[in-house]
Design a protein around this motif. Structure first.
Motif, PDB file in Angstrom:
ATOM      1  N   GLN A  77     -81.607  15.870 -88.617  1.00  0.00           N
ATOM      2  CA  GLN A  77     -82.013  16.496 -87.374  1.00  0.00           C
ATOM      3  C   GLN A  77     -83.094  17.537 -87.673  1.00  0.00           C
ATOM      4  O   GLN A  77     -82.855  18.517 -88.368  1.00  0.00           O
ATOM      5  CB  GLN A  77     -80.813  17.145 -86.687  1.00  0.00           C
ATOM      6  N   SER A 120     -85.979  12.929 -73.511  1.00  0.00           N
ATOM      7  CA  SER A 120     -84.973  12.577 -74.515  1.00  0.00           C
ATOM      8  C   SER A 120     -85.414  11.397 -75.372  1.00  0.00           C
ATOM      9  O   SER A 120     -84.880  11.173 -76.454  1.00  0.00           O
ATOM     10  CB  SER A 120     -83.643  12.239 -73.833  1.00  0.00           C
ATOM     11  N   GLN A 177     -87.665  11.843 -82.664  1.00  0.00           N
ATOM     12  CA  GLN A 177     -86.751  12.818 -83.263  1.00  0.00           C
ATOM     13  C   GLN A 177     -86.990  12.979 -84.758  1.00  0.00           C
ATOM     14  O   GLN A 177     -86.867  14.068 -85.299  1.00  0.00           O
ATOM     15  CB  GLN A 177     -85.297  12.387 -83.035  1.00  0.00           C
ATOM     16  N   THR A 183     -83.044   8.237 -80.184  1.00  0.00           N
ATOM     17  CA  THR A 183     -83.299   9.158 -79.088  1.00  0.00           C
ATOM     18  C   THR A 183     -82.269  10.289 -79.090  1.00  0.00           C
ATOM     19  O   THR A 183     -81.287  10.268 -79.825  1.00  0.00           O
ATOM     20  CB  THR A 183     -83.268   8.436 -77.727  1.00  0.00           C
ATOM     21  N   TYR A 184     -82.523  11.262 -78.213  1.00  0.00           N
ATOM     22  CA  TYR A 184     -81.688  12.464 -78.136  1.00  0.00           C
ATOM     23  C   TYR A 184     -80.803  12.408 -76.899  1.00  0.00           C
ATOM     24  O   TYR A 184     -81.223  11.939 -75.842  1.00  0.00           O
ATOM     25  CB  TYR A 184     -82.575  13.704 -78.081  1.00  0.00           C
ATOM     26  N   SER A 239     -77.553  14.917 -75.042  1.00  0.00           N
ATOM     27  CA  SER A 239     -76.615  16.039 -75.054  1.00  0.00           C
ATOM     28  C   SER A 239     -75.451  15.699 -74.139  1.00  0.00           C
ATOM     29  O   SER A 239     -75.650  15.274 -72.995  1.00  0.00           O
ATOM     30  CB  SER A 239     -77.302  17.318 -74.577  1.00  0.00           C
ATOM     31  N   ASP A 292     -74.997  17.823 -79.328  1.00  0.00           N
ATOM     32  CA  ASP A 292     -76.234  17.070 -79.449  1.00  0.00           C
ATOM     33  C   ASP A 292     -76.007  15.807 -80.269  1.00  0.00           C
ATOM     34  O   ASP A 292     -75.317  15.833 -81.291  1.00  0.00           O
ATOM     35  CB  ASP A 292     -77.316  17.921 -80.126  1.00  0.00           C
ATOM     36  N   PHE A 321     -78.109  12.235 -81.845  1.00  0.00           N
ATOM     37  CA  PHE A 321     -79.392  11.621 -82.151  1.00  0.00           C
ATOM     38  C   PHE A 321     -79.134  10.193 -82.622  1.00  0.00           C
ATOM     39  O   PHE A 321     -78.478   9.990 -83.641  1.00  0.00           O
ATOM     40  CB  PHE A 321     -80.125  12.404 -83.248  1.00  0.00           C
ATOM     41  N   ASN A 359     -79.796   7.441 -74.801  1.00  0.00           N
ATOM     42  CA  ASN A 359     -80.073   8.005 -73.481  1.00  0.00           C
ATOM     43  C   ASN A 359     -79.993   6.940 -72.387  1.00  0.00           C
ATOM     44  O   ASN A 359     -80.443   7.153 -71.266  1.00  0.00           O
ATOM     45  CB  ASN A 359     -81.439   8.696 -73.453  1.00  0.00           C
TER      46      ASN A 359
END
Length: 589
Positions: free
Chosen positions: A170, A333, A337, A345-346, A348, A353, A355, A383
């Motif tokens: 990350q 998102s 990354q 992708t990201y 939350s 969090d 990834f 996402n």
């Protein structure tokens, strides 16, 4: 697509006259018959349609391909036994369990890691070019065979999703900018790096990575602005040189510029081109290429010989910032990354969090079945909404497996997908509903009797004298005053008093949600929903036993690994059932 000629593998069908199998005692041979490797050969290996993969190889005269049914089976065995490629290579040569699973009676022939990786590369390239997922087709054939062979009722299934953590570090925002710069500079010839404006070449040194650890917090914003200027300069400098612009590292530079930065309007052209509506200004909201080269240093170093070198000398003296950094909450998102895996992708969720990717899986849960069968495996970026993943499989599951009752959680509420399920004859049973429950004193929209979007009778038993259902999804109607005046439900009812009547109006979606809440309060529905509880063990089997992160990068690789795992889990479950049956037969005899 390959250098080999496709040949089907039929050698396993020819029984050898002399082999170690012939020397086994009857008792040991009986054990082998009930071993998972024999079950694998009978129910997985022999069911693989090799002809599907013929398009991966060329026609003509050349060395035959390594048998496809062996390569696909090895992918499944790799995940079934939790092996690395090196361990799998050795197991192919020396492990009789693996040899038996592939229909081989002796040790002997060899395989190398490169053969395994080349096959995966062929599969991935073919899917990227055609959109056809050959391994998923094998999974669908496998599912159909298992359902028929073991008489599995798939009318009731449960579904869940889970995050798959990408095998990446990350990165902070400043470290991401430094990393993509570093990767591109490392791809450039040393002589070009040395000619770049002062300060850029330092980013080729690994000691200048992980800047977030070396900088004070108040130094980071200025450093990020400098890195952004470097990136913009490099993108404009090399975008016209194909041998550099076609590099993956350059694509990452351009992507970070698009996603993380914006062009400062002060340096736009005085007379920008009008947009499609004739309005002045740029019609594209994203990054626009620099019109001039800039250098963040005071050096007038050139970027090398060539037709642009004079303009570089002249513009390098400018000290203006031409790019700005987007606010963190404005970055999507789907943004890059880590360049090590540019598809991750990201996401939350619950203040944590993530990834990487998301996997969506379904399995049968009818208690009368001999074992639970995994029926669907879908992998996408993390996402992606659960409802979208369900939408990919709804039609296939209904037509191919006979799915009728699907148990899911509240995350699968998705208007279009719910309609798709209804059209396919699938009833969704939700273990929960997102959103706030209406106040207890308010009458539920599920209280009336409904026929689709038409109210048959209100809670007091009266039908509206006028009803409308609009294409927008809105429902409206009018009630006679004689029915509503003095009604015991009037105070809490959803109707509103007008001069000559009472009226109501709301989205049909609200009725659907209200009816769903009503079903959740039914004890019989709650008992049925208990069938979904075991889905957590499925996710544990599939992913969480192997560690927190996937070993693979890219959606297709992660997806193919998940498909291979699913077929391996199905085989293991079937094998356990067959072993249990064999023991019962032995006891009965």
């Amino acid at each position: 697509m390959g250098d080999n000629v496709f040949r089907e593998n039929t050698e396993h069908e020819q029984e050898m006259l002399f082999s170690p199998l012939k020397d086994l005692s009857g008792r040991v041979r009986k054990k082998l018959q009930n071993h998972w490797s024999t079950h694998f050969y009978e129910h997985v290996f022999t069911q693989i349609d090799e002809t599907k993969f013929g398009r991966l190889y060329h026609d003509g005269y050349s060395r035959p391909n390594k048998p496809v049914n062996e390569l696909v089976s090895l992918e499944i065995i790799k995940h079934l036994l939790g092996m690395s490629d090196k361990e799998l290579e050795h197991a192919y040569v020396f492990d009789f369990r693996v040899r038996n699973a592939l229909g081989k009676e002796t040790l002997g022939d060899n395989i190398c890691e490169k053969t395994l990786t080349n096959f995966r590369r062929r599969l991935m390239k073919y899917e990227e070019e055609t959109g056809q997922d050959l391994l998923h087709e094998v999974f669908e054939d496998h599912r159909t065979y298992f359902q028929r062979e073991f008489e599995i009722d798939a009318s009731t299934q449960r579904m869940d999703s889970t995050f798959i953590e990408a095998n990446i570090k990350q990165l902070s925002r400043v470290d991401l900018l430094a990393k993509v710069l570093h990767n591109f500079l490392c791809d450039l010839p040393e002589e070009i790096v040395q000619e770049l404006p002062a300060g850029m070449d330092e980013l080729a040194d690994t000691e200048n990575l992980e800047l977030s650890y070396h900088l004070e917090p108040d130094e980071i914003p200025a450093e990020m602005e400098t890195l952004a200027e470097h990136i913009a300069w490099l993108v404009e400098r090399f975008r016209g040189e194909a041998k550099y612009a076609e590099l993956e590292s350059f694509a990452h530079l351009q992507r970070v510029l698009d996603e993380q930065c914006y062009r400062i309007p002060e340096f736009e052209d005085d007379n920008p081109e009008p947009d499609d509506q004739g309005h002045p200004g740029d019609s594209s909201p994203g990054w626009q290429p620099l019109q001039t080269y800039t250098s963040p240093s005071e050096s007038t170093a050139t970027a090398g010989d060539g037709p642009d070198s004079e303009s570089v000398d002249r513009d390098a003296e400018e000290k203006h910032d031409h790019v700005g950094l987007e606010e963190s909450d404005e970055i999507g998102s789907e943004s890059l990354q880590n360049p090590h895996d540019d598809e991750a992708t990201y996401r939350s969720k619950n203040a944590e969090d993530y990834f990487g990717y998301k996997s969506n899986i379904a399995e049968t849960c009818n208690g009368e079945n001999p074992f639970r069968l995994i029926t669907a495996v879908r992998v996408d970026t993390n996402n992606t909404d659960d409802g979208d993943l369900l939408g990919e499989d709804a039609r296939n599951l209904a037509e191919e497996t006979g799915l009728r009752e699907l148990l899911v959680d509240g995350g699968y509420t998705h208007k279009e997908v719910e309609k798709c399920c209804r059209d396919q004859g699938i009833t969704q049973h939700f273990t929960g509903i997102t959103g706030q429950r209406p106040a207890a004193e308010k009458m539920s929209l599920a209280a009336p009797e409904w026929d689709g979007t038409r109210m048959v009778a209100c809670p007091a038993g009266h039908e509206p004298f006028e009803q409308n259902h609009y294409e927008t999804g809105r429902i409206s109607g009018k009630m006679e005053k004689q029915f509503c005046d003095g009604c015991q439900h009037q105070e809490n009812c959803f109707v509103n008093e007008q001069q000559e009547h009472y009226s109501y109006g709301f989205r049909e979606r609200r009725v659907e949600v209200a009816q769903r809440r009503q079903r959740l309060d039914d004890p019989a529905e709650q008992e049925f929903l208990n069938l979904r509880a075991g889905v957590e063990s499925l996710m544990n089997e599939m992913y969480h036993q192997d560690g927190e992160k996937t070993r693979f990068t890219g959606t297709i690789k992660v997806k193919n690994a998940s498909i291979a795992k699913a077929m391996g889990r199905n085989l293991k479950r079937a094998s356990g059932f067959l072993e249990s049956e064999a023991k019962q037969e032995k006891s009965a005899g």
